[in-house]
Motif scaffolding. Structure first.
Motif, PDB file in Angstrom:
ATOM      1  N   ALA A 103       0.856  -1.190   0.000  1.00 57.71           N
ATOM      2  CA  ALA A 103       0.000   0.000   0.000  1.00 57.71           C
ATOM      3  C   ALA A 103       0.889   1.236   0.000  1.00 57.71           C
ATOM      4  O   ALA A 103       1.903   1.277   0.700  1.00 57.71           O
ATOM      5  CB  ALA A 103      -0.900   0.006   1.223  1.00 57.71           C
ATOM      6  N   ASP A 104       0.512   2.262  -0.766  1.00 55.57           N
ATOM      7  CA  ASP A 104       1.291   3.500  -0.779  1.00 55.57           C
ATOM      8  C   ASP A 104       1.393   4.067   0.636  1.00 55.57           C
ATOM      9  O   ASP A 104       2.474   4.409   1.099  1.00 55.57           O
ATOM     10  CB  ASP A 104       0.673   4.534  -1.722  1.00 55.57           C
ATOM     11  N   GLU A 116      -4.085   5.001  -1.590  1.00 51.58           N
ATOM     12  CA  GLU A 116      -3.340   4.738  -2.819  1.00 51.58           C
ATOM     13  C   GLU A 116      -3.312   6.003  -3.663  1.00 51.58           C
ATOM     14  O   GLU A 116      -4.342   6.667  -3.832  1.00 51.58           O
ATOM     15  CB  GLU A 116      -4.011   3.619  -3.614  1.00 51.58           C
ATOM     16  N   ASP A 153      -2.783   7.396  -7.338  1.00 55.18           N
ATOM     17  CA  ASP A 153      -2.839   6.909  -8.715  1.00 55.18           C
ATOM     18  C   ASP A 153      -2.376   7.967  -9.698  1.00 55.18           C
ATOM     19  O   ASP A 153      -3.007   9.018  -9.826  1.00 55.18           O
ATOM     20  CB  ASP A 153      -4.269   6.485  -9.074  1.00 55.18           C
ATOM     21  N   ASP A 186      -5.314  -2.728 -10.162  1.00 57.37           N
ATOM     22  CA  ASP A 186      -5.763  -1.962  -8.992  1.00 57.37           C
ATOM     23  C   ASP A 186      -6.985  -2.624  -8.347  1.00 57.37           C
ATOM     24  O   ASP A 186      -7.100  -2.667  -7.114  1.00 57.37           O
ATOM     25  CB  ASP A 186      -6.105  -0.522  -9.372  1.00 57.37           C
ATOM     26  N   THR A 228      -7.189  -3.885  -4.581  1.00 58.06           N
ATOM     27  CA  THR A 228      -8.239  -3.375  -3.701  1.00 58.06           C
ATOM     28  C   THR A 228      -9.094  -4.517  -3.162  1.00 58.06           C
ATOM     29  O   THR A 228      -9.430  -4.545  -1.980  1.00 58.06           O
ATOM     30  CB  THR A 228      -9.106  -2.339  -4.442  1.00 58.06           C
ATOM     31  N   ARG A 274      -8.527   5.920  -2.861  1.00 57.16           N
ATOM     32  CA  ARG A 274      -7.646   6.214  -3.989  1.00 57.16           C
ATOM     33  C   ARG A 274      -7.742   7.702  -4.305  1.00 57.16           C
ATOM     34  O   ARG A 274      -8.836   8.249  -4.376  1.00 57.16           O
ATOM     35  CB  ARG A 274      -8.033   5.397  -5.215  1.00 57.16           C
TER      36      ARG A 274
END
Length: 135
Positions: free
Chosen positions: A50-51, A62, A64, A77, A81, A93
């Motif tokens: 995960a970011d 996240e 994008d 993605d 998810t 996101r």
């Protein structure tokens, strides 16, 4: 919780090579700056990374970029998810453009999601500037 060794390696490499949008959002999330919740960047969750993640309340954010607009990346993605959701995580996101152009609105929308941590989120929740202005 034991992390997948491959995802740990990818997470470490990603921390060293973060995007500009990730760096900007990290400046907002680090050191409990967002309503006192502890976030980690490039956090391994099973086979995925995960970011940003707040493990205490199982919330992943996240970021994008333009590459996420392709159908292949969108399918990837969705798989990520889906895995996170079945593992009990909520996923938000945000688009790179929103981080750069409207960080305050991304902050407000994310804070709202943190404040309502008990309510379930849809499988794929995208925080956008227009949603933040509408509600």
């Amino acid at each position: 919780m034991k992390h997948d060794p491959d995802s740990v390696s990818r997470a470490r490499a990603s921390r060293k090579d973060q995007t500009g949008a990730e760096a900007k959002l990290w400046s907002l999330l680090r050191n409990r700056r967002l309503i006192k919740h502890k976030f980690r960047r490039q956090y391994p969750i099973g086979p995925w990374v995960a970011d940003f993640a707040c493990p205490a309340i199982k919330l992943a954010i996240e970021v994008d970029g333009p590459s996420h607009d392709t159908s292949d990346q969108q399918a990837w993605d969705e798989m990520k998810t889906g895995y996170l959701r079945t593992s009990g995580w909520r996923v938000i996101r945000v688009k790179n453009a929103d981080v750069y152009q409207a960080l305050g609105e991304v902050e407000a929308a994310s804070s709202q999601k943190l404040a309502t941590k008990a309510s379930p989120l849809p499988v794929r929740e995208r925080v956008s500037v227009s949603e933040a202005n509408d509600g």
